[in-house]
Design a protein around this motif. Structure first.
Motif, PDB file in Angstrom:
ATOM      1  N   MET A  72       0.158  -0.052   2.749  1.00  0.00           N
ATOM      2  CA  MET A  72       1.041   0.586   2.366  1.00  0.00           C
ATOM      3  C   MET A  72       0.828   1.647   2.084  1.00  0.00           C
ATOM      4  O   MET A  72       1.009   3.011   0.813  1.00  0.00           O
ATOM      5  CB  MET A  72       1.591  -0.212   1.117  1.00  0.00           C
ATOM      6  CG  MET A  72       2.756  -1.113   1.655  1.00  0.00           C
ATOM      7  SD  MET A  72       2.760  -2.417  -0.246  1.00  0.00           S
ATOM      8  CE  MET A  72       3.823  -1.289  -0.767  1.00  0.00           C
ATOM      9  N   LEU A  73      -0.579   2.326   2.094  1.00  0.00           N
ATOM     10  CA  LEU A  73      -1.071   3.371   1.818  1.00  0.00           C
ATOM     11  C   LEU A  73      -0.663   4.685   2.750  1.00  0.00           C
ATOM     12  O   LEU A  73      -1.315   4.909   3.972  1.00  0.00           O
ATOM     13  CB  LEU A  73      -2.488   3.455   1.728  1.00  0.00           C
ATOM     14  CG  LEU A  73      -3.465   4.597   1.173  1.00  0.00           C
ATOM     15  CD1 LEU A  73      -3.139   4.691  -0.427  1.00  0.00           C
ATOM     16  CD2 LEU A  73      -4.755   4.663   1.623  1.00  0.00           C
ATOM     17  N   ALA A  77      -1.247  -5.594 -13.534  1.00  0.00           N
ATOM     18  CA  ALA A  77      -2.619  -4.995 -13.866  1.00  0.00           C
ATOM     19  C   ALA A  77      -3.353  -6.177 -13.266  1.00  0.00           C
ATOM     20  O   ALA A  77      -4.094  -6.292 -12.790  1.00  0.00           O
ATOM     21  CB  ALA A  77      -3.408  -3.808 -14.555  1.00  0.00           C
ATOM     22  N   MET A  78      -3.624  -7.085 -14.548  1.00  0.00           N
ATOM     23  CA  MET A  78      -4.540  -8.260 -13.690  1.00  0.00           C
ATOM     24  C   MET A  78      -3.784  -8.828 -12.964  1.00  0.00           C
ATOM     25  O   MET A  78      -4.283  -9.560 -12.378  1.00  0.00           O
ATOM     26  CB  MET A  78      -3.920  -9.288 -14.761  1.00  0.00           C
ATOM     27  CG  MET A  78      -5.260 -10.378 -15.494  1.00  0.00           C
ATOM     28  SD  MET A  78      -6.239  -9.614 -15.895  1.00  0.00           S
ATOM     29  CE  MET A  78      -7.463 -10.902 -14.463  1.00  0.00           C
ATOM     30  N   ILE A  79      -2.447  -9.126 -12.752  1.00  0.00           N
ATOM     31  CA  ILE A  79      -1.529 -10.157 -11.825  1.00  0.00           C
ATOM     32  C   ILE A  79      -2.267  -9.635 -10.547  1.00  0.00           C
ATOM     33  O   ILE A  79      -3.132  -9.796  -9.609  1.00  0.00           O
ATOM     34  CB  ILE A  79      -0.305  -9.567 -11.454  1.00  0.00           C
ATOM     35  CG1 ILE A  79       0.323 -10.550 -12.868  1.00  0.00           C
ATOM     36  CG2 ILE A  79       0.156 -11.062 -10.658  1.00  0.00           C
ATOM     37  CD1 ILE A  79       1.517 -10.862 -12.722  1.00  0.00           C
ATOM     38  N   MET A  80      -2.622  -7.637 -10.155  1.00  0.00           N
ATOM     39  CA  MET A  80      -3.004  -7.757  -9.160  1.00  0.00           C
ATOM     40  C   MET A  80      -4.497  -7.241  -9.059  1.00  0.00           C
ATOM     41  O   MET A  80      -4.935  -7.788  -7.333  1.00  0.00           O
ATOM     42  CB  MET A  80      -2.757  -5.633  -9.221  1.00  0.00           C
ATOM     43  CG  MET A  80      -1.358  -5.651  -8.369  1.00  0.00           C
ATOM     44  SD  MET A  80      -0.832  -3.774  -7.786  1.00  0.00           S
ATOM     45  CE  MET A  80      -0.973  -3.163  -9.191  1.00  0.00           C
ATOM     46  N   LEU A  81      -5.469  -7.379 -10.106  1.00  0.00           N
ATOM     47  CA  LEU A  81      -6.256  -7.691  -9.615  1.00  0.00           C
ATOM     48  C   LEU A  81      -6.939  -9.405  -8.992  1.00  0.00           C
ATOM     49  O   LEU A  81      -7.722  -9.167  -8.633  1.00  0.00           O
ATOM     50  CB  LEU A  81      -7.390  -8.325 -11.005  1.00  0.00           C
ATOM     51  CG  LEU A  81      -7.471  -6.582 -11.491  1.00  0.00           C
ATOM     52  CD1 LEU A  81      -8.094  -7.167 -13.397  1.00  0.00           C
ATOM     53  CD2 LEU A  81      -8.522  -6.051 -11.215  1.00  0.00           C
ATOM     54  N   LEU A 112       5.221  -3.362 -10.810  1.00  0.00           N
ATOM     55  CA  LEU A 112       3.933  -2.480 -12.233  1.00  0.00           C
ATOM     56  C   LEU A 112       5.125  -1.217 -12.198  1.00  0.00           C
ATOM     57  O   LEU A 112       5.642  -0.843 -13.411  1.00  0.00           O
ATOM     58  CB  LEU A 112       2.780  -2.480 -11.618  1.00  0.00           C
ATOM     59  CG  LEU A 112       2.292  -1.487 -12.315  1.00  0.00           C
ATOM     60  CD1 LEU A 112       1.762  -2.197 -14.001  1.00  0.00           C
ATOM     61  CD2 LEU A 112       1.016  -1.210 -11.525  1.00  0.00           C
ATOM     62  N   PHE A 113       5.857  -0.598 -11.111  1.00  0.00           N
ATOM     63  CA  PHE A 113       6.115   0.509 -11.364  1.00  0.00           C
ATOM     64  C   PHE A 113       7.588   0.967 -11.994  1.00  0.00           C
ATOM     65  O   PHE A 113       7.733   1.038 -12.642  1.00  0.00           O
ATOM     66  CB  PHE A 113       5.978   1.319  -9.705  1.00  0.00           C
ATOM     67  CG  PHE A 113       6.654   3.174  -9.837  1.00  0.00           C
ATOM     68  CD1 PHE A 113       6.047   3.569 -11.170  1.00  0.00           C
ATOM     69  CD2 PHE A 113       8.056   3.739  -9.817  1.00  0.00           C
ATOM     70  CE1 PHE A 113       6.809   4.924 -10.764  1.00  0.00           C
ATOM     71  CE2 PHE A 113       8.531   4.148  -9.850  1.00  0.00           C
ATOM     72  CZ  PHE A 113       8.133   5.243 -10.563  1.00  0.00           C
ATOM     73  N   ILE A 114       8.190  -0.796 -11.423  1.00  0.00           N
ATOM     74  CA  ILE A 114       9.740  -0.480 -11.674  1.00  0.00           C
ATOM     75  C   ILE A 114       9.758  -1.205 -13.566  1.00  0.00           C
ATOM     76  O   ILE A 114      10.378  -0.787 -14.531  1.00  0.00           O
ATOM     77  CB  ILE A 114      10.255  -1.474 -10.770  1.00  0.00           C
ATOM     78  CG1 ILE A 114      10.470  -1.236  -9.471  1.00  0.00           C
ATOM     79  CG2 ILE A 114      11.753  -1.949 -11.254  1.00  0.00           C
ATOM     80  CD1 ILE A 114      10.895  -2.046  -8.427  1.00  0.00           C
ATOM     81  N   GLY A 115       8.429  -1.700 -13.541  1.00  0.00           N
ATOM     82  CA  GLY A 115       8.529  -2.527 -15.311  1.00  0.00           C
ATOM     83  C   GLY A 115       8.136  -1.862 -16.074  1.00  0.00           C
ATOM     84  O   GLY A 115       8.434  -1.687 -17.063  1.00  0.00           O
ATOM     85  N   LEU A 117      -0.720   4.426 -10.717  1.00  0.00           N
ATOM     86  CA  LEU A 117      -1.382   4.738  -8.907  1.00  0.00           C
ATOM     87  C   LEU A 117      -2.886   3.759  -9.608  1.00  0.00           C
ATOM     88  O   LEU A 117      -3.138   3.326  -8.456  1.00  0.00           O
ATOM     89  CB  LEU A 117      -1.262   5.937  -9.168  1.00  0.00           C
ATOM     90  CG  LEU A 117       0.219   6.677  -9.305  1.00  0.00           C
ATOM     91  CD1 LEU A 117       0.442   8.245  -8.369  1.00  0.00           C
ATOM     92  CD2 LEU A 117       0.932   5.938  -7.648  1.00  0.00           C
ATOM     93  N   VAL A 118      -3.414   4.468 -10.227  1.00  0.00           N
ATOM     94  CA  VAL A 118      -4.683   3.733  -9.999  1.00  0.00           C
ATOM     95  C   VAL A 118      -5.030   2.438 -10.273  1.00  0.00           C
ATOM     96  O   VAL A 118      -5.319   2.386  -9.072  1.00  0.00           O
ATOM     97  CB  VAL A 118      -5.827   4.184 -11.743  1.00  0.00           C
ATOM     98  CG1 VAL A 118      -6.671   3.586 -11.510  1.00  0.00           C
ATOM     99  CG2 VAL A 118      -5.623   5.560 -12.003  1.00  0.00           C
ATOM    100  N   TYR A 119      -3.619   1.875 -10.532  1.00  0.00           N
ATOM    101  CA  TYR A 119      -4.083   0.273 -10.871  1.00  0.00           C
ATOM    102  C   TYR A 119      -3.100  -0.290  -9.412  1.00  0.00           C
ATOM    103  O   TYR A 119      -3.808  -0.881  -9.144  1.00  0.00           O
ATOM    104  CB  TYR A 119      -2.915  -0.324 -11.440  1.00  0.00           C
ATOM    105  CG  TYR A 119      -3.755  -0.330 -13.568  1.00  0.00           C
ATOM    106  CD1 TYR A 119      -4.466  -0.746 -13.467  1.00  0.00           C
ATOM    107  CD2 TYR A 119      -2.729  -0.405 -14.220  1.00  0.00           C
ATOM    108  CE1 TYR A 119      -5.109  -0.980 -14.676  1.00  0.00           C
ATOM    109  CE2 TYR A 119      -3.236  -0.815 -15.155  1.00  0.00           C
ATOM    110  CZ  TYR A 119      -4.565  -1.003 -15.346  1.00  0.00           C
ATOM    111  OH  TYR A 119      -4.776  -0.536 -16.932  1.00  0.00           O
ATOM    112  N   SER A 120      -2.806   0.501  -8.570  1.00  0.00           N
ATOM    113  CA  SER A 120      -2.395   0.338  -7.725  1.00  0.00           C
ATOM    114  C   SER A 120      -3.276   0.136  -5.733  1.00  0.00           C
ATOM    115  O   SER A 120      -2.711  -0.342  -4.702  1.00  0.00           O
ATOM    116  CB  SER A 120      -0.995   0.198  -7.015  1.00  0.00           C
ATOM    117  OG  SER A 120      -0.518   1.056  -8.084  1.00  0.00           O
TER     118      SER A 120
END
Lengths: 494, 481
Positions: B103-104, B343-347, B243-246, B91-94
């Motif tokens: 999507m929030l 997380a890096m991909i989302m960054l 990220l969550f599924i993985g 959750l922090v990452y996304s």
């Protein structure tokens, strides 16, 4: 001898800590600071290694400066360090080469200086760890970790084809070492839960597993040495690596493979070693003769020296598998001497490359007219590379050939051809690069070596001559250990 | 006849979670568009609350409740704590990713919490029905999460595929369970083990049932040949959902295998061992080789997951607590690495820009040396290079495999992980050896920055001192067998 101070830990971790400090200096705005921290770190790294030599007891074959702590008990893995007559000279060699490499990259590396200098320091510490580990997993961790900085060094500061060379270097070495890991795990089961290398030396293993273990080790170490036919990554890596990378690769990283044979293959699988010795000797002789011929045909100076490295390391493995004291000691001397000579040769090529940005022999000619001091140094190292008596290159080769005569005349005969081929490819290259008429306006504009380069080459020249004239301190240090190793090898463990 | 209420205490964290899901939904409804962060905070609080409840009630004793349908043991507690931590990190990452993409909303958080509840139930199941209910709760929430961006064609397609194949797998699983029930006459996992041991059941029917159950497991773990959904779902789902599924469901999958195969059908080890070997070898082969060909980073990581799940299965093959604890250690290490990688991909994503291709990593070391270094640690760890934790995970599993006498399998495994090293190296190559295509700065929130750095350094630190996690894994397994 008991030595309470954790000297080996210091030798391993001091360069790594300095390396991290260098990384922290960050961007190229602080390049000068990064250089100085790196130099101080590397020199300190060498200074702390000196007590290792002065307090070393050459009369015993046992491990010295031992440190043993539990690392993780889940698999009974220990932080177990110690050196004997085989590893101590190699650690010294490594600590000695690192400051030279830092100085060699002083002005040449202008981009991402802190990362470059830091990578070399970290690698120096890791390599010390490989030589000092007495626990198989600790050894393996250092062994693999040494790949990472070298991969980055080749990939970031290398030549045009650097990505291919870096990936090839990494995957080749990884392939060998993964099988070695399986061998370690097998030995862990066989020894009922121990990763201690000294335990493995005493372990009785039936012939079939011994041969499989030997092959697993062989793949790991043969790639690193590198032996024919798994040597093909080396010319690529050398050609693309920056000068410092080539020096460390040739002077240090190749020695990891040779060291592995002495520490693992021979004492852990002695019966398999004897059984497969002929094969190993043949492979080594192929490296000496065939690779020598290949070196003759090279048009790229770095490639030529890379192939000459393969041939010289062939001598090392030949010496090991002759399985007598002369052979192994000769091979050890050859390893140390090759560390100095190949390092010096790559530095010399680096000196030329920094000026003309070409490694092609054809682009040079008549360099002596513009760079007489350099030509003199290059002459000395070329002669040493060819195995001229009085230089360190001669001692190791001579000892190995002597021991080969005891085993078989033909081994000695084929091995001795290296004196001819070695002289041919090295001196022919020297002639084409240094002598003759000045080849081009670019050569005409060459400046002779700077003070920095002069000091570097001078230090190496002294080392080469010293071992060439008086190798006794070196052989004395390793003599007892080698004797003990041979006792291991000659007693069957079936 | 008196109604004796069951002991609710062992399930206190599940009950708390269920209440909190409803609270989050209602609170979000009341908070309105400007205060969506309320749902986020409440979600984090409920995860924290669950973690505290689980931690406080932690004991090494095994407690059964709800007439033996629900079990609370050391392994369940430790897995749940891992899940809470992982979901919280997800959750922090996304947070900023989902904010940028609209999507929030309460749905996102309540679905994630429902999925978490499903995982908790799965892990604590000691009855086939409980197990199935937990699994379906998890799966249905995941289908909905994938489809959350309903205007995105790829996401919808991925959700459809995920749903259809997932329903099929659930059908397999149910069919297998019913066959096992037919053969043994019980759905209680502990009784099942006794009946099988007594030899009173029909072996043929049991083995047929086992085949279906293993197929169901294979699907949930995304092992070959049941892996087809993974690349599409990983690619199609919004990265936060990927990220969550993985990550967290891998813990649940581990618990699932432990409950079904080991506790329930551990007696039939000679039957399922061979099946797992085939699944594992094929997964490592297909996963590692197919990953090389990918240019989409999420797809590549999907194949990488497939190969890692194959490696994970190797831990079960040895069928002793040494192997299971190695597998648990592997899952923990794997989830840590996956978290950081996604997380890096989302960054790298920005508003209106999705980082999807591996080329988006180009020149990262020049754009931001620190993030590049952390990502380097993740990649080396995924490739299994020491001193990163990924190496010790591989080492522990290989040790278990060799211990069980499958030396050849260990050799096969390392050869495929050699192939695997190539595509992780390619990412390193892009980051360090190539020039950046854009100089857009990477500006994460400070909590993401801290968590990401901590995540990366944990990979290194836990690799240098691996005893803690290894000991924890062994402790979890030994106290619940």
């Amino acid at each position: 001898m008991s030595f309470e101070f954790p000297l080996l830990s210091l030798i391993i971790w001091l360069p790594i800590l300095f390396g991290i400090a260098v990384f922290v200096t960050g961007s190229d705005l602080n390049a000068q600071l990064a250089r100085w921290i790196a130099l101080v770190g590397s020199i300190l790294g060498f200074l702390v290694a000196i007590p290792l030599c002065t307090n070393f007891d050459a009369a015993t074959g046992a491990m010295q400066f031992v440190e043993n702590h539990v690392w993780f008990e889940r698999f009974n893995v220990n932080y177990h360090l110690g050196v004997d007559g085989i590893s101590m000279p190699l650690i010294l060699l490594n600590c000695f080469i690192t400051p030279l490499v830092i100085v060699a990259g002083w002005e040449v590396i202008k981009e991402r200086v802190s990362q470059y200098m830091g990578a070399f320091l970290v690698m120096s510490g890791i390599v010390n760890g490989v030589f000092a580990s007495l626990d198989a997993i600790l050894f393996y961790v250092f062994w693999e970790a040494s790949l990472i900085p070298m991969f980055l060094i080749i990939g970031i500061w290398g030549g045009p084809n650097r990505v291919y060379a870096a990936v090839k270097f990494f995957l080749y070495t990884l392939m060998g070492s993964l099988l070695m890991l399986i061998a370690f795990i097998y030995l862990y089961q066989a020894s009922e839960g121990s990763f201690s290398i000294e335990e493995y030396h005493k372990l009785a293993i039936p012939m079939t597993p011994q041969i499989l273990i030997f092959i697993a080790f062989l793949l790991a170490f043969a790639v690193k040495v590198p032996m024919w036919p798994v040597h093909t990554w080396l010319p690529d890596a050398h050609v693309e690596a920056p000068t410092g990378g080539s020096v460390v690769l040739a002077a240090i990283l190749l020695k990891l493979g040779g060291y592995g044979f002495l520490r693992f293959s021979l004492p852990i699988a002695p019966d398999a070693s004897q059984y497969l010795a002929t094969m190993m000797i043949v492979l080594s002789l192929v490296a000496v003769v065939y690779i020598g011929l290949i070196a003759l045909m090279q048009v790229d100076m770095k490639k030529l020296i890379a192939y000459s490295s393969v041939a010289h390391m062939g001598f090392v493995t030949l010496g090991f598998f002759l399985l007598n004291a002369y052979g192994i000691e000769g091979a050890m001397v050859q390893m140390i001497s090759h560390g100095f000579i190949s390092g010096a040769m790559f530095l010399c090529v680096g000196v030329l490359y920094d000026r003309l940005h070409s490694r092609q022999i054809a682009d040079y000619g008549g360099v002596v007219n513009r760079m007489p001091v350099f030509a003199a140094f290059f002459m000395l190292f070329s002669m040493a590379n060819a195995g001229l008596p009085g230089t360190s290159g001669f001692v190791g080769e001579f000892m190995v050939i002597m021991s080969a005569v005891q085993v078989s005349f033909w081994y000695a005969f084929l091995a001795a051809t290296t004196l001819i081929f070695g002289a041919a490819y090295t001196l022919w290259m020297y002639k084409r690069v240094i002598f003759g008429a000045v080849a081009s306006p670019a050569v005409e504009s060459l400046q002779d070596i700077s003070k920095r380069e002069f000091v570097l080459l001078l230090i190496l020249a002294i080392s080469v001559l010293w071992i060439g004239v008086y190798p006794f301190p070196l052989t004395e240090v390793m003599h007892t250990t080698v004797e003990q190793l041979l006792v291991h090898v000659s007693s069957s463990k079936l | 006849m008196n109604f004796i209420p069951p002991d609710f205490a062992p399930a206190s964290s599940e009950i708390f979670m269920l209440i909190m899901v409803c609270v989050v939904m209602l609170a979000d409804l009341a908070a309105g568009d400007n205060r969506r962060y309320v749902a986020y905070l409440l979600t984090q609080i409920s995860l924290l609350g669950c973690a505290i409840l689980t931690y406080v009630s932690f004991s090494t004793e095994t407690v059964q409740t709800f007439h033996g349908m629900f079990v609370d043991d050391a392994m369940a507690d430790i897995l749940k704590l891992m899940i809470f931590g992982t979901v919280s990190a997800v959750l922090v990452y996304s947070y900023s990713y989902i904010t940028d993409r609209g999507m929030l909303r309460g749905e996102f958080f309540s679905l994630i919490l429902f999925a978490t509840l499903g995982m908790m139930v799965m892990i604590s199941a000691s009855h086939f029905l409980t197990l199935y209910i937990g699994l379906e709760l998890l799966s249905l929430s995941l289908y909905a999460l994938v489809a959350l961006r309903r205007d995105s064609v790829v996401a919808t397609e991925a959700a459809m595929k995920f749903f259809i194949l997932g329903a099929l797998a659930s059908g397999f699983l149910l069919y297998g369970m019913s066959l096992v029930y037919g053969a043994t006459g019980t759905l209680h996992i502990s009784q099942l083990a006794q009946v099988i041991q007594s030899g009173a059941s029909s072996k043929e029917v049991l083995v047929v049932g086992l085949v279906f159950i293993v197929a169901g497991i294979g699907f949930k773990l995304s092992t070959v040949p049941f892996h087809m959904w993974a690349p599409d779902v990983y690619q199609g789902a919004p990265t936060a959902v990927t990220l969550f599924i993985g990550s967290a469901p891998k813990f649940a999958a581990f618990g699932f295998v432990m409950r079904l195969l080991i506790e329930g059908m551990g007696e039939m080890v000679s039957d399922w061992q061979g099946m797992l070997v085939i699944l594992a070898v094929m997964s490592m082969a297909v996963g590692n080789i197919a990953a090389i060909a990918q240019s989409n980073i999420k797809r590549m990581l999907a194949y990488s997951t497939i190969s890692h799940m194959g490696f994970l299965l190797l831990g079960f093959i040895s069928a002793d607590s040494n192997g299971y604890s190695s597998a648990l250690f592997y899952v923990i290490a794997y989830v840590l690495m996956t978290l950081g990688t996604f997380a890096m991909i989302m960054l790298l994503c920005r508003e209106g820009f999705e980082a999807e291709n591996i080329d988006d990593f180009k020149g990262l070391s020049k754009r931001n040396p620190w993030y590049a270094f952390i990502t380097l640690l993740f990649m080396l760890s995924l490739a299994g290079i020491p001193p990163m934790i990924g190496f010790y995970a591989k080492f522990a599993v290989l040790q278990a495999v060799v211990n069980a006498g499958f030396v050849w399998l260990a050799v096969v495994a390392v050869l495929f992980s050699l192939i695997g090293a190539f595509y992780y190296l390619r990412i390193i190559k892009l980051m360090y050896f190539d020039e950046p295509e854009t100089n857009e700065p990477i500006l994460p929130n400070s909590d993401v920055k801290i968590l990401f750095s901590a995540n990366g350094l944990a990979i290194l630190a836990l690799g240098i001192f691996p005893q803690a996690l290894m000991g924890l894994s062994l402790f979890a397994i030994q106290n619940s067998m």
